[in-house]
Design a protein around this motif. Structure first.
Motif, PDB file in Angstrom:
ATOM      1  N   TRP A  71     -26.836   6.627 -10.073  1.00  0.00           N
ATOM      2  CA  TRP A  71     -25.782   5.812  -9.462  1.00  0.00           C
ATOM      3  C   TRP A  71     -24.414   6.065 -10.093  1.00  0.00           C
ATOM      4  N   LEU A  72     -24.267   7.158 -10.830  1.00  0.00           N
ATOM      5  CA  LEU A  72     -23.009   7.438 -11.531  1.00  0.00           C
ATOM      6  C   LEU A  72     -21.826   7.595 -10.567  1.00  0.00           C
ATOM      7  N   ARG A  73     -21.974   8.400  -9.540  1.00  0.00           N
ATOM      8  CA  ARG A  73     -20.850   8.623  -8.614  1.00  0.00           C
ATOM      9  C   ARG A  73     -20.391   7.342  -7.931  1.00  0.00           C
ATOM     10  N   PRO A  74     -21.309   6.566  -7.320  1.00  0.00           N
ATOM     11  CA  PRO A  74     -20.804   5.342  -6.680  1.00  0.00           C
ATOM     12  C   PRO A  74     -20.232   4.347  -7.686  1.00  0.00           C
ATOM     13  N   ALA A  75     -20.781   4.289  -8.887  1.00  0.00           N
ATOM     14  CA  ALA A  75     -20.235   3.366  -9.898  1.00  0.00           C
ATOM     15  C   ALA A  75     -18.813   3.766 -10.273  1.00  0.00           C
ATOM     16  N   CYS A  76     -18.582   5.045 -10.487  1.00  0.00           N
ATOM     17  CA  CYS A  76     -17.226   5.518 -10.821  1.00  0.00           C
ATOM     18  C   CYS A  76     -16.251   5.265  -9.684  1.00  0.00           C
ATOM     19  N   ARG A  77     -16.699   5.458  -8.461  1.00  0.00           N
ATOM     20  CA  ARG A  77     -15.835   5.203  -7.306  1.00  0.00           C
ATOM     21  C   ARG A  77     -15.517   3.719  -7.159  1.00  0.00           C
ATOM     22  N   LEU A  78     -16.491   2.859  -7.471  1.00  0.00           N
ATOM     23  CA  LEU A  78     -16.279   1.420  -7.313  1.00  0.00           C
ATOM     24  C   LEU A  78     -15.296   0.865  -8.340  1.00  0.00           C
ATOM     25  N   VAL A  79     -15.241   1.437  -9.524  1.00  0.00           N
ATOM     26  CA  VAL A  79     -14.295   0.940 -10.537  1.00  0.00           C
ATOM     27  C   VAL A  79     -12.947   1.652 -10.474  1.00  0.00           C
TER      28      VAL A  79
END
Length: 157
Positions: A71-79
């Motif tokens: 879930w690294l990519r969506p987490a980085c995009r969300l923050v």
């Protein structure tokens, strides 16, 4: 001014509860995240439409799968963009992976997150961990409010 958004039956009260919680925080920028179920995507879309209709600003809108390697990519995009607040529409099984990944960013805070009713389940803190849930709040389907406090889901008026 009351905003009318095309909603599925029964979502009005829940959406209004989420909008009320978000408005109370006076955010300049809100990022929105959701699981990929149709219900989660619909709730996120309804929030974005309603929030923008009253002049609110939405930055990133990010989706994530229920199961992923990290879930690294969506987490980085969300923050990204350092929003003042996050709005989340997901199922507990999806949040089990995404919540801890958001904690690992060092940017996201559950106390600055408002969620829809699908995350208002008593076992969410045990499922996703207290670091990914403590202070999170949201709206129930009937428009009432909930909060995760001291590792427990607490319902409010």
């Amino acid at each position: 001014m009351k905003t009318r958004v095309n909603l599925s039956a029964g979502l009005d009260a829940e959406l209004n509860g989420v909008l009320r919680l978000v408005s109370q925080q006076h955010p300049l920028l809100v990022n929105v995240g959701h699981g990929r179920s149709a219900a989660s995507a619909d709730r996120a879309r309804a929030f974005v439409e309603a929030w923008e209709a009253v002049g609110g600003h939405v930055g990133a809108v990010v989706s994530w799968p229920q199961e992923a390697a990290s879930w690294l990519r969506p987490a980085c995009r969300l923050v990204a963009g350092h929003p003042d607040l996050w709005v989340v529409a997901d199922e507990p099984e999806g949040w089990k992976g995404m919540g801890p990944r958001l904690v690992a960013t060092g940017v996201w805070r559950p106390g600055r997150t408002v969620a829809f009713a699908s995350l208002a389940v008593p076992d969410l803190p045990a499922l996703a961990g207290e670091e990914a849930t403590e202070g999170m709040r949201g709206a129930r389907a009937d428009g009432g409010l909930w909060l995760v406090y001291d590792g427990r889901l607490v319902a409010a008026g």
